[in-house]
Design a protein around this motif. Structure first.
Motif, PDB file in Angstrom:
ATOM      1  N   ASN A 166     -12.588   1.946  -1.803  1.00 33.59           N
ATOM      2  CA  ASN A 166     -11.711   0.733  -1.433  1.00 33.59           C
ATOM      3  C   ASN A 166     -10.153   1.130  -1.215  1.00 33.59           C
ATOM      4  N   LYS A 168      -9.134   4.142  -0.718  1.00 32.67           N
ATOM      5  CA  LYS A 168      -8.729   4.854   0.418  1.00 32.67           C
ATOM      6  C   LYS A 168      -8.691   4.284   1.667  1.00 32.67           C
ATOM      7  N   SER A 169      -9.637   3.240   1.865  1.00 29.05           N
ATOM      8  CA  SER A 169      -9.411   2.210   2.972  1.00 29.05           C
ATOM      9  C   SER A 169      -8.135   1.437   3.069  1.00 29.05           C
ATOM     10  N   SER A 170      -7.798   1.148   1.781  1.00 25.22           N
ATOM     11  CA  SER A 170      -6.338   0.386   1.910  1.00 25.22           C
ATOM     12  C   SER A 170      -5.279   1.310   2.211  1.00 25.22           C
ATOM     13  N   THR A 172      -5.453   4.249   3.817  1.00 23.93           N
ATOM     14  CA  THR A 172      -5.910   4.608   5.193  1.00 23.93           C
ATOM     15  C   THR A 172      -5.166   3.595   6.269  1.00 23.93           C
ATOM     16  N   GLU A 173      -5.535   2.403   5.932  1.00 25.87           N
ATOM     17  CA  GLU A 173      -4.977   1.442   6.699  1.00 25.87           C
ATOM     18  C   GLU A 173      -3.323   1.196   6.506  1.00 25.87           C
ATOM     19  N   LYS A 174      -2.662   1.495   5.204  1.00 31.79           N
ATOM     20  CA  LYS A 174      -1.415   1.452   5.210  1.00 31.79           C
ATOM     21  C   LYS A 174      -0.830   2.608   5.914  1.00 31.79           C
ATOM     22  N   LYS A 175      -1.405   3.849   5.795  1.00 30.74           N
ATOM     23  CA  LYS A 175      -0.931   4.907   6.480  1.00 30.74           C
ATOM     24  C   LYS A 175      -0.939   4.917   8.010  1.00 30.74           C
ATOM     25  N   GLU A 176      -2.053   4.341   8.645  1.00 35.70           N
ATOM     26  CA  GLU A 176      -1.974   3.832  10.084  1.00 35.70           C
ATOM     27  C   GLU A 176      -1.079   3.003  10.499  1.00 35.70           C
ATOM     28  N   ARG A 177      -0.896   1.778   9.590  1.00 36.13           N
ATOM     29  CA  ARG A 177       0.411   1.216   9.941  1.00 36.13           C
ATOM     30  C   ARG A 177       1.574   1.547   9.811  1.00 36.13           C
ATOM     31  N   ASN A 250      -0.097  -4.462  16.837  1.00 39.14           N
ATOM     32  CA  ASN A 250       0.705  -5.673  16.138  1.00 39.14           C
ATOM     33  C   ASN A 250       1.949  -5.996  16.762  1.00 39.14           C
TER      34      ASN A 250
END
Length: 307
Positions: A166, A168-170, A172-177, A250
């Motif tokens: 969870n 890592k997913s968070s 990764t999402e933050k890094k991608e954002r 976005n």
């Protein structure tokens, strides 16, 4: 009163053997006392033989019981051996789980590129110090204890893995954002015009609205993408001259105008810092520079707020 002495038993048995063909009869006299002695001897022998047989049966039963118990012990030992093998396999599987968690921990470290996550990903482990105090009774665990331990460790490993996944997913999402958010200067040079109202560079004596910033430098200076995204336009667009437009998701779009050369094509995926064009003076321009513009949901915003 006069005691009488018992008279000896003088009785006897006569065993006669009568042969055929008129031969002499052969007889044997056996005194009664010999018969009695023989009977007593036979009785003693029978008693001894009976005792021996009883003892043999007892020893045979005892041996059979011991053999049964030995077989039972072998069954128990084989069962424990199988259980220990299963525990060994479970321990090996658990070690693989822990290796996977360590790899996941390493991935998280690479994502954040720092040690900020140490306390989160290793919250179950105490911090190391210079102290080495230890103690406690020396108790050998049994199979049941080991099975409970493996069960608890598996549950802990699963819980930790889910937590790290969870996280890592968070991350990764933050890094991608963050990667898709324009946050770097697209080129080097001098800022000649900022966002907002300015004096007209055409010398008309009146101001005009400037929806981005102008960065001037030598002709051909590299221009890079300010964030990850997809090229949606790479062509000549009116006063922008050669222009590259990148959609970052976005609702965020960046525009790079007046290029001498566009180096990307529509539909191409680009990464933050990737070369996309070279500085020029095409379109409405007074000299080599980059017109850099950021639009959020179609509205131009000040690029300085992203830098």
């Amino acid at each position: 009163m006069k005691q009488t002495t018992p008279k000896p038993d003088r009785r006897e048995y006569t065993l006669m053997i009568v042969p055929h063909h008129g031969k002499s009869v052969f007889s044997i006299r056996i005194p009664m006392k010999y018969v009695k002695y023989t009977a007593v001897t036979l009785g003693i022998c029978l008693t001894i033989l009976s005792g021996t047989m009883l003892n043999y049966r007892y020893q045979a039963n005892l041996a059979a019981q011991e053999k049964y118990e030995l077989n039972q012990l072998r069954v128990v030992n084989d069962k424990q051996h199988v259980e220990l093998q299963e525990l060994s396999k479970a321990t090996a599987d658990l070690q693989q789980d822990m290796n996977r968690l360590n790899q996941l921990d390493s991935d998280l470290r690479r994502i954040v590129s720092s040690e900020e996550i140490v306390d989160t990903s290793r919250s179950a482990s105490p911090r190391l110090t210079n102290y080495n105090g230890q103690g406690g009774p020396d108790i050998q665990p049994n199979v049941a204890d080991l099975k409970n331990l493996v069960k608890e460790l598996k549950a802990a490993a699963n819980e930790r893995e889910n937590s790290l996944l969870n996280l890592k997913s968070s991350l990764t999402e933050k890094k991608e954002r963050l990667a898709a958010t324009p946050s770097i200067w697209p080129t080097n040079g001098e800022v000649t015009s900022r966002f907002g109202w300015r004096s007209s560079p055409w010398g008309s004596g009146r101001g005009d609205w400037h929806p981005g910033i102008d960065i001037a430098n030598d002709m051909g200076t590299p221009i890079t993408a300010a964030a990850d995204g997809t090229v949606v336009n790479s062509s000549w667009v009116g006063g922008y001259g050669n222009m590259v437009e990148i959609d970052h998701g976005n609702g965020i779009v960046t525009i790079y105008g007046h290029n001498s050369q566009n180096l990307v094509t529509p539909g191409q995926q680009v990464k933050k810092g990737q070369l996309i064009a070279r500085m020029g003076s095409t379109g409405y321009s007074t000299g080599p520079h980059l017109h850099y513009e950021i639009r959020v949901n179609g509205t131009a915003v000040n690029p300085s707020s992203f830098l």
